[in-house]
Design an enzyme around this catalytic site. Sequence first.
Site, PDB file in Angstrom:
ATOM      1  CE1 TYR A 179      16.206 -15.786   6.256  1.00  0.00           C
ATOM      2  CE2 TYR A 179      18.491 -16.329   5.836  1.00  0.00           C
ATOM      3  CZ  TYR A 179      17.369 -16.409   6.633  1.00  0.00           C
ATOM      4  OH  TYR A 179      17.426 -17.115   7.807  1.00  0.00           O
ATOM      5  CE  LYS A 246       3.258 -18.635  11.754  1.00  0.00           C
ATOM      6  NZ  LYS A 246       2.425 -19.231  12.838  1.00  0.00           N
ATOM      7  CG  ASP A 300       3.047 -22.585  14.219  1.00  0.00           C
ATOM      8  OD1 ASP A 300       3.034 -21.758  13.288  1.00  0.00           O
ATOM      9  OD2 ASP A 300       2.029 -23.102  14.683  1.00  0.00           O
ATOM     10  CG  ASP A 324      18.435 -20.235   8.130  1.00  0.00           C
ATOM     11  OD1 ASP A 324      19.216 -21.178   8.322  1.00  0.00           O
ATOM     12  OD2 ASP A 324      18.763 -19.044   8.264  1.00  0.00           O
TER      13      ASP A 324
END
Length: 433
Positions: A179, A246, A300, A324
């Site tokens: 971002y 991640k 995940d 987000d």
Amino acid sequence: MTPYEKLTPPKDGEKITIDDKGKLVVPDKPIIPYIAGDGIGPEVVEAMRAVVDAAVKKVYIGKKEIIWFEVFAGEKAREIYAADYSEEQLKKMDPKKIRDLFLPIDTLKAITEHIVAIKGPLTTPIGGGFRSLNVAIRQRLDLYSCVRPAKHIKGVPAPVKHPEKVDMVIFRENIEDVYSGIEFEPESADAKKLIKFLNDELGTNVLMESGIGIKPMSWANTSRLVRMAINYAFEKNYKSVTLVHKGNIMKFTEGKFKDWGYKLAAEEFPDTVISEKDLWDNYDGKLPEGKILIKDRIADSMFQQILLRPDEYDILALPNLNGDYISDALAAQIGGLGFAPGGNIGDKAAVFEATHGTAPKHAGKNKVNPGSVIFSAVMMLDYMSWVEAVEMINKAIEKTVLQKKVTYDIARQLKDVKPIGTSDFAEAIISNM
Ligand code: NAD
């Protein structure tokens, strides 16, 4: 002489300050700047102010009062600060100049000087160059942490069997990650230049026609986010902080987020924050009183965990993009964005905001749910330590929802419930105080 170009601060009230230990000092009549916002913004913000004023009056019987100070951004700023420019002129204008017309220096200065502010949603204006006014506010005021509590309100219909098991607070990094805005259009000269450098100098194999974005993540931004999350966990008696990343794939960005989170905890909270390994090796899996557990989960898997074992998680600290997604997923899990609050918090300022957008098709109809910005105001009052007002509003909202006095978004999920309007919902909350 007013220090602002086009704003007149209220004559009454005092500024909130920060003492030399970094603690907020809130006077009895603090001046709070607010941005009404675009689309449905003005009507939900008006409802919020009515509820907050009523609660403060009721609880503190005149001893405390918020002195509201309207400042401008978005379309209202354009009317005031860009009245001399036509649509055509705006379209051709330098992106930074447009940004300063839609997010005026006056507004940033007012928020900086008064420290705590609240806003409705904003439409991102025409013209390219910067992505969103909301992102610009966060970056320009260095509001490095986006805080989003997710807790079910009794009576709000939810898609899961046990929404009451959700009681989490998200700390999403707000400044960097994908971002940060470093992104180049496919086939553009800049994209080609960068790809050529990557392929020629660093041995990568990126297709020349690709679009390309950069994902910077740093110790500086990660450590202050995780510090804020851990401090909040102690302050509010939560038991764990989970780093969500991640890092199995993106080792030097997301993986570092995890490593740095553990490093910060070990360096700054060596006696009070323990790891899962420590918990099992030394404490037989039982968290001792006064300590907080730090753990990590791959993003995940975390999406499964919030659905399957929500009661095992308290505070989540996440990089920007993961944060987000997870914050919207959690909001949906407990009944939707209509009640989901948010705050963007830094060391020198905090801006609380509705988490939904401007919903232009509903604007001006006195129809939408003001719950998101009202709960954002509740977060703001909590940040100011006006806890009695927090409790009063929370209880009154729960009572109102249980009476099935709700706006259309909630009513349509309940059987035989006629919706009430935005202002009537605010009135119902006030009458339940
Ligand atoms: P949105 O949140 O404005 O609307 C999506 C849908 O959600 C609406 O059609 C409506 O059905 C529902 N909705 C939203 N708020 C509601 C409320 N308070 N009560 C009941 N229902 C509600 O999202 P969008 O349509 O993707 O975006 C519209 C505009 O808002 C865009 O210009 C976008 O840039 C902007 N936006 C601003 C913010 C912000 O200021 N923080 C956040 C998201 C989007």
